[in-house]
Design a protein around this motif. Structure first.
Motif, mmCIF file in Angstrom:
data_model
loop_
_atom_site.group_PDB
_atom_site.id
_atom_site.type_symbol
_atom_site.label_atom_id
_atom_site.label_comp_id
_atom_site.label_asym_id
_atom_site.label_seq_id
_atom_site.Cartn_x
_atom_site.Cartn_y
_atom_site.Cartn_z
ATOM 1 N N LEU A 289 0.839 -1.192 0.000
ATOM 2 C CA LEU A 289 0.000 0.000 0.000
ATOM 3 C C LEU A 289 0.880 1.250 0.000
ATOM 4 C CD1 LEU A 289 -2.513 -1.155 2.761
ATOM 5 C CD2 LEU A 289 -2.924 -1.137 0.289
ATOM 6 N N LEU A 290 0.695 2.098 -0.992
ATOM 7 C CA LEU A 290 1.486 3.320 -1.118
ATOM 8 C C LEU A 290 0.587 4.540 -0.939
ATOM 9 C CD1 LEU A 290 4.099 4.891 -1.946
ATOM 10 C CD2 LEU A 290 3.292 4.700 -4.314
ATOM 11 N N ALA A 291 0.906 5.367 0.034
ATOM 12 C CA ALA A 291 0.157 6.605 0.265
ATOM 13 C C ALA A 291 1.045 7.793 -0.069
ATOM 14 C CB ALA A 291 -0.310 6.687 1.718
ATOM 15 N N CYS A 292 0.617 8.589 -1.041
ATOM 16 C CA CYS A 292 1.335 9.810 -1.409
ATOM 17 C C CYS A 292 0.538 11.015 -0.916
ATOM 18 C CB CYS A 292 1.499 9.890 -2.927
ATOM 19 S SG CYS A 292 2.473 8.554 -3.655
ATOM 20 N N GLY A 293 1.214 12.083 -0.592
ATOM 21 C CA GLY A 293 0.505 13.272 -0.125
ATOM 22 C C GLY A 293 1.435 14.229 0.581
ATOM 23 N N SER A 294 0.853 15.274 1.130
ATOM 24 C CA SER A 294 1.656 16.303 1.797
ATOM 25 C C SER A 294 2.109 15.871 3.191
ATOM 26 C CB SER A 294 0.844 17.602 1.911
ATOM 27 O OG SER A 294 0.483 18.088 0.639
ATOM 28 N N PHE A 295 1.219 15.209 3.935
ATOM 29 C CA PHE A 295 1.510 14.820 5.327
ATOM 30 C C PHE A 295 2.040 16.045 6.083
ATOM 31 C CE2 PHE A 295 1.881 11.018 2.702
ATOM 32 C CZ PHE A 295 0.953 10.199 3.309
ATOM 33 N N ASN A 296 1.187 17.075 6.113
ATOM 34 C CA ASN A 296 1.596 18.402 6.574
ATOM 35 C C ASN A 296 0.699 18.919 7.699
ATOM 36 O OD1 ASN A 296 3.098 20.856 6.357
ATOM 37 N ND2 ASN A 296 1.439 21.762 5.160
ATOM 38 N N PRO A 297 0.753 18.280 8.909
ATOM 39 C CA PRO A 297 1.610 17.159 9.301
ATOM 40 C C PRO A 297 0.865 15.829 9.161
ATOM 41 C CG PRO A 297 0.548 18.027 11.244
ATOM 42 C CD PRO A 297 0.034 18.853 10.081
ATOM 43 N N VAL B 170 8.941 14.614 6.515
ATOM 44 C CA VAL B 170 9.472 13.246 6.500
ATOM 45 C C VAL B 170 9.849 12.802 7.907
ATOM 46 C CG1 VAL B 170 11.405 11.803 5.744
ATOM 47 C CG2 VAL B 170 10.248 13.288 4.098
ATOM 48 N N THR B 171 10.495 13.696 8.646
ATOM 49 C CA THR B 171 10.901 13.368 10.021
ATOM 50 C C THR B 171 9.688 13.041 10.888
ATOM 51 O OG1 THR B 171 12.860 14.790 9.864
ATOM 52 C CG2 THR B 171 12.126 14.188 12.077
ATOM 53 N N MET B 172 8.634 13.837 10.773
ATOM 54 C CA MET B 172 7.420 13.583 11.557
ATOM 55 C C MET B 172 6.786 12.246 11.177
ATOM 56 S SD MET B 172 5.510 17.278 12.057
ATOM 57 C CE MET B 172 5.642 17.843 10.348
ATOM 58 N N ALA B 173 6.781 11.937 9.870
ATOM 59 C CA ALA B 173 6.213 10.666 9.417
ATOM 60 C C ALA B 173 7.015 9.486 9.957
ATOM 61 C CB ALA B 173 6.163 10.633 7.892
ATOM 62 N N LYS B 174 8.326 9.636 9.991
ATOM 63 C CA LYS B 174 9.180 8.566 10.521
ATOM 64 C C LYS B 174 8.951 8.383 12.017
ATOM 65 C CE LYS B 174 12.865 8.663 7.056
ATOM 66 N NZ LYS B 174 14.304 8.951 6.774
ATOM 67 N N LEU B 175 8.786 9.478 12.726
ATOM 68 C CA LEU B 175 8.488 9.389 14.156
ATOM 69 C C LEU B 175 7.146 8.691 14.389
ATOM 70 C CD1 LEU B 175 9.556 12.973 15.339
ATOM 71 C CD2 LEU B 175 10.645 10.818 15.999
ATOM 72 N N ALA B 176 6.162 9.019 13.547
ATOM 73 C CA ALA B 176 4.818 8.459 13.700
ATOM 74 C C ALA B 176 4.770 6.961 13.434
ATOM 75 C CB ALA B 176 3.848 9.182 12.764
ATOM 76 N N ASP C 298 -12.719 12.463 11.216
ATOM 77 C CA ASP C 298 -12.639 13.622 10.327
ATOM 78 C C ASP C 298 -11.395 14.464 10.577
ATOM 79 O OD1 ASP C 298 -13.682 15.105 8.209
ATOM 80 O OD2 ASP C 298 -14.649 16.541 9.548
ATOM 81 N N ILE C 299 -10.370 13.836 11.126
ATOM 82 C CA ILE C 299 -9.115 14.557 11.357
ATOM 83 C C ILE C 299 -8.473 14.876 10.010
ATOM 84 C CG2 ILE C 299 -6.799 14.452 12.381
ATOM 85 C CD1 ILE C 299 -7.899 12.348 14.325
ATOM 86 N N SER C 300 -7.980 16.089 9.860
ATOM 87 C CA SER C 300 -7.250 16.452 8.644
ATOM 88 C C SER C 300 -6.066 17.332 9.013
ATOM 89 C CB SER C 300 -8.162 17.196 7.661
ATOM 90 O OG SER C 300 -8.446 18.506 8.140
ATOM 91 N N SER C 301 -5.054 17.326 8.157
ATOM 92 C CA SER C 301 -3.877 18.163 8.391
ATOM 93 C C SER C 301 -4.260 19.641 8.416
ATOM 94 C CB SER C 301 -2.832 17.915 7.301
ATOM 95 O OG SER C 301 -2.364 16.584 7.353
ATOM 96 N N THR C 302 -5.211 20.027 7.566
ATOM 97 C CA THR C 302 -5.660 21.427 7.514
ATOM 98 C C THR C 302 -6.216 21.861 8.869
ATOM 99 O OG1 THR C 302 -6.204 21.204 5.165
ATOM 100 C CG2 THR C 302 -7.212 23.041 6.353
ATOM 101 N N LYS C 303 -7.033 21.000 9.479
ATOM 102 C CA LYS C 303 -7.623 21.332 10.776
ATOM 103 C C LYS C 303 -6.570 21.342 11.883
ATOM 104 C CE LYS C 303 -12.220 19.618 9.574
ATOM 105 N NZ LYS C 303 -13.251 18.585 9.804
#
Length: 282
Positions: free
Chosen positions: A12-20, A68-74, A223-228
């Motif tokens: 499974l590949l997820a692409c996106g901003s991940f911000n955060p 990227v660092t936050m994603a690795k921590l998560a 309904d969690i989103s990075s924007t919120k």
């Protein structure tokens, strides 16, 4: 009893901003994995988070290094979801289909020399070209016996908002959408209020390949989103339990999201819109 060797392996590949990155991003993987395993036909062997590069130029997008660092921590405690920084390390924005090709090629022949050059077809579709080794060409389907274990399928994992963005003019190339749904497949987690099935019905391409689009119902709505998350941070509100604790600590330590950071790339045209709008139409 099911023979595990007869199950189709899936990445499974997820692409996106991940911000955060948020807990919802992580839940997408768990929901998709449950769905595939419950069919009895698939075995999910890996999940990959691929944050987009800075060249995407999305408003409020902070540096890829932090994302990227936050994603690795998560994902540090996950035994099957990992973060790949190949896409985010590119100097230019990459179409999602090229990231899918890259990871498919990596499964075929893990090679540290894989590069952006290898992920791009040499010529436009329809023209004959010389074959060169280690090129990330569009994946071609083969008729294989179900008893033969083949290379794992790399499927694009996304929320319904991504699937419905296929309809936004100049955001996606038609041939890219076709290649994604025909050669790889989509795993779409439907959020509350999205009419995904209607969108698929109204698209000839998606309807043609609907058997390769896996719709996963999210019964425990989230309904969690990075924007919120960014909005809450700008307002000094708590984001605890919305993102992993280690991500919250990293954000606070580095003071990542502010009114100033939200204005980053303001007025700049999004990379795909800029690129596709400027390309000559056939």
């Amino acid at each position: 009893m099911e023979d595990p060797d007869k199950k189709t392996e899936v990445v499974l590949l997820a692409c996106g901003s991940f911000n955060p990155i948020t807990n919802m991003h992580l839940r997408l993987f768990e929901l998709a994995k449950d769905y595939f395993h419950e069919t009895g036909k698939y075995k999910v062997i890996k999940g990959i988070i691929s944050p987009v590069g800075d060249a995407y130029k999305k408003k409020g997008l902070i540096s890829a290094h932090h994302r990227v660092t936050m994603a690795k921590l998560a994902t540090k405690n996950s035994d099957w979801v990992e973060v790949d920084d190949w896409e985010s390390s590119q100097s230019e924005w990459l179409e999602t289909v090229k990231v899918l090709r890259y990871h498919h090629q990596k499964l075929l022949s893990p090679d540290p020399t894989n590069s952006l050059q290898n992920a791009i077809p040499l010529t436009k579709p329809g023209r004959k070209r010389k074959q060169e080794p280690n090129r990330h060409d569009p994946v071609k389907k083969k008729n294989q016996s179900p008893d033969i274990k083949s290379v794992p399928q790399v499927k694009l994992l996304c929320g319904s908002d991504i699937l419905e963005s296929f309809g936004i003019p100049n955001l996606w190339k038609l041939e890219d959408i076709t290649e994604i749904v025909e050669n790889h497949g989509l795993v779409c987690i439907s959020r509350a209020g999205n009419t995904v099935q209607k969108f698929i019905y109204e698209s000839d391409i998606l309807w043609r390949h609907r058997n390769n689009i896996h719709l996963v119902e999210e019964w425990i709505t989230n309904d969690i989103s990075s924007t919120k998350i960014r909005r809450a941070l700008r307002r000094g509100q708590s984001i605890r339990y919305l993102v992993p604790d280690v991500v919250q600590a990293y954000i606070e330590k580095n003071n990542l999201y502010s009114p100033e950071s939200e204005d980053r790339n303001a007025g700049v045209v999004l990379a795909p819109l800029q690129k596709h709008a400027s390309e000559p139409k056939n």
